[in-house]
Scaffold this active site. Structure first.
Site, PDB file in Angstrom:
ATOM      1  CG  PHE A   1     -39.825 -12.720 -27.645  1.00 12.68           C
ATOM      2  CD1 PHE A   1     -40.062 -13.767 -28.531  1.00 12.68           C
ATOM      3  CD2 PHE A   1     -39.532 -11.467 -28.168  1.00 12.68           C
ATOM      4  CE1 PHE A   1     -40.016 -13.564 -29.909  1.00 12.68           C
ATOM      5  CE2 PHE A   1     -39.486 -11.261 -29.552  1.00 12.68           C
ATOM      6  CZ  PHE A   1     -39.730 -12.311 -30.419  1.00 12.68           C
TER       7      PHE A   1
ATOM      8  CG  ASP B   1     -36.156  -7.275 -23.401  1.00 13.36           C
ATOM      9  OD1 ASP B   1     -36.808  -6.230 -23.600  1.00 13.36           O
ATOM     10  OD2 ASP B   1     -36.059  -8.187 -24.252  1.00 13.36           O
TER      11      ASP B   1
ATOM     12  CE  LYS C   1     -42.655  -5.345 -28.241  1.00 14.02           C
ATOM     13  NZ  LYS C   1     -43.523  -5.757 -29.335  1.00 14.02           N
TER      14      LYS C   1
END
Ligand code: PMP
Length: 388
Positions: free
Chosen positions: A127, A214, A243
């Site tokens: 993702f 990532d 985040k």
């Protein structure tokens, strides 16, 4: 008709405030937050250092153009370079945009070496975001459905399979980079081994490819190190994060080193708000607090505490197949799907999430304490034990 576009299957609760690991809804009911806004509020809600930094910065300077130097942006870049060992930073407003920057670096890196149809190797169940390039890189057909045509220039291989990467490289002279998550947050918490990640590093070195990690979900202390790659003793060429970096304030970063750090030149890429002083003030408070409060070590310790607690409580039920993840990125793999678990937990006053159908995902704040961890273990174990 709702005024908000219907893109999320929202649960019926409306939160108004938060403090530490706790959220309060419009009716005054308190909930224990074992999700942290999906690995965002790592310092908990309303952390005084972050709130103070935002307040002070709001009174001083909220925005200037990236056509000028921005003092808070410089400071955060220096802090991130210091904690990561990387060389420089491009700031964005989200994880997807940080990954867009990484993808553009890889493509430009290829272009500069005469590769005009560059290929990036990506993983099954990855993702990377919902913008068109990151959606293409994402390995979930369900989130891609209806949005074609996707981009060219991505080849997908099974996660954790070095031979598959080796074969693509051997068959394709246009490969410029390998992009992957060290723990697949949305992909069932699959956790790469040290040998695999070190193997990817070697393959990238041998073939002059960029290794791009990532760490949007795994960064900022979540796995027990500031960045997850720091568990393994190698350096990637590109790391993205977001985040937890802003503890809730939108900010993302693409960090690079070596040739990747020199690839983008003035005019190649940009963002109006990326590295905005307000977001960077929050980011700087986060980095400093993680260091000052020793939150990487605490996350590691509390991760072990929660794992041991779940093992002890659930071993006899036969329901728990495996505990995945690292630090405070925890995936309880169950022997069956648990589609109502998230709603059931909410009724018990606990926020959690389920990925891949049968993996209960827990991402509590890094500073969660033992009493809170005990409550998480108690509620989740009872819910799992009660599964029919
Ligand atoms: N990469 C990973 C690993 C993620 O978990 C996410 C968000 N779940 C993203 C990228 C996208 O981040 P954002 O929603 O901030 O664009």
């Amino acid at each position: 008709m709702q005024a908000i576009m219907n893109t999320y299957g929202r649960l019926p609760v409306t939160f108004t405030s938060g403090q530490g690991s706790w959220l309060t809804d419009v009716d005054g009911r308190r909930y224990l937050d074992a999700l942290s806004g999906i690995a965002v509020c790592g310092l908990g809600h309303a952390h005084p250092a972050v709130s103070a930094a935002i307040r002070e910065q709001a009174d001083k300077l909220i925005h200037t153009s990236n056509l000028y130097s921005i003092e808070r942006q410089q400071s955060l870049a220096e802090a991130l370079v210091r904690v990561s060992g990387m060389e420089n930073v491009f700031f964005s407003n989200s994880g997807a945009e940080a990954n867009e920057a990484a993808i553009k670096i890889a493509r430009k890196y290829g272009h500069d070496r005469g590769i005009h149809e560059p290929v990036i190797i990506v993983m099954t169940k990855a993702f990377h975001g919902r913008t068109m390039a990151t959606l293409t890189a994402t390995g979930n057909v369900k989130v891609q459905e209806g949005f074609g045509p996707l981009l060219n220039g991505f080849i997908r291989v099974p996660y954790m399979n070095l031979d598959a990467i080796r074969n693509v490289i051997a068959a394709n002279p246009n490969v410029v980079a390998v992009m992957l998550e060290p723990v697949q947050g949305e992909g069932g918490l699959a956790t790469a081994s040290a040998e695999y990640l070190q193997g990817v590093r070697t393959l990238c070195d041998d073939n002059k490819l960029l290794m791009m990690l990532d760490e949007v979900q795994t960064g900022n202390g979540r796995t027990g190190k500031y960045f997850c790659f720091q568990h393994y003793g190698f350096m990637p060429d590109v790391v993205t994060t977001a985040k937890g970096l802003g503890n809730g304030v939108p900010i993302g970063a693409c960090l690079a080193r070596g040739i990747a750090a020199e690839t983008l030149q003035p005019g190649n890429h940009g963002s109006t708000y990326g590295g905005n002083p307000l977001a960077c003030a929050a980011g700087l408070a986060v980095v400093e607090t993680i260091e000052q409060e020793n939150l990487c070590a605490h996350a590691q310790l509390m991760g072990e505490y929660l794992r041991a607690g779940f093992q002890a409580r659930l071993a006899s039920t036969g329901r728990l197949k495996e505990i995945r993840g690292l630090g405070l990125m925890i995936g309880l793999v169950l022997d069956k799907d648990c589609p109502t678990m998230m709603a059931d937990a909410l009724k018990e006053g606990l926020l959690l999430n389920v990925t891949s159908g049968n993996v209960v995902r827990l991402l509590p704040p890094l500073n969660v304490d033992k009493a809170e961890a005990d409550q998480i273990i108690e509620i989740v174990s009872n819910l799992i034990a009660a599964l029919s």
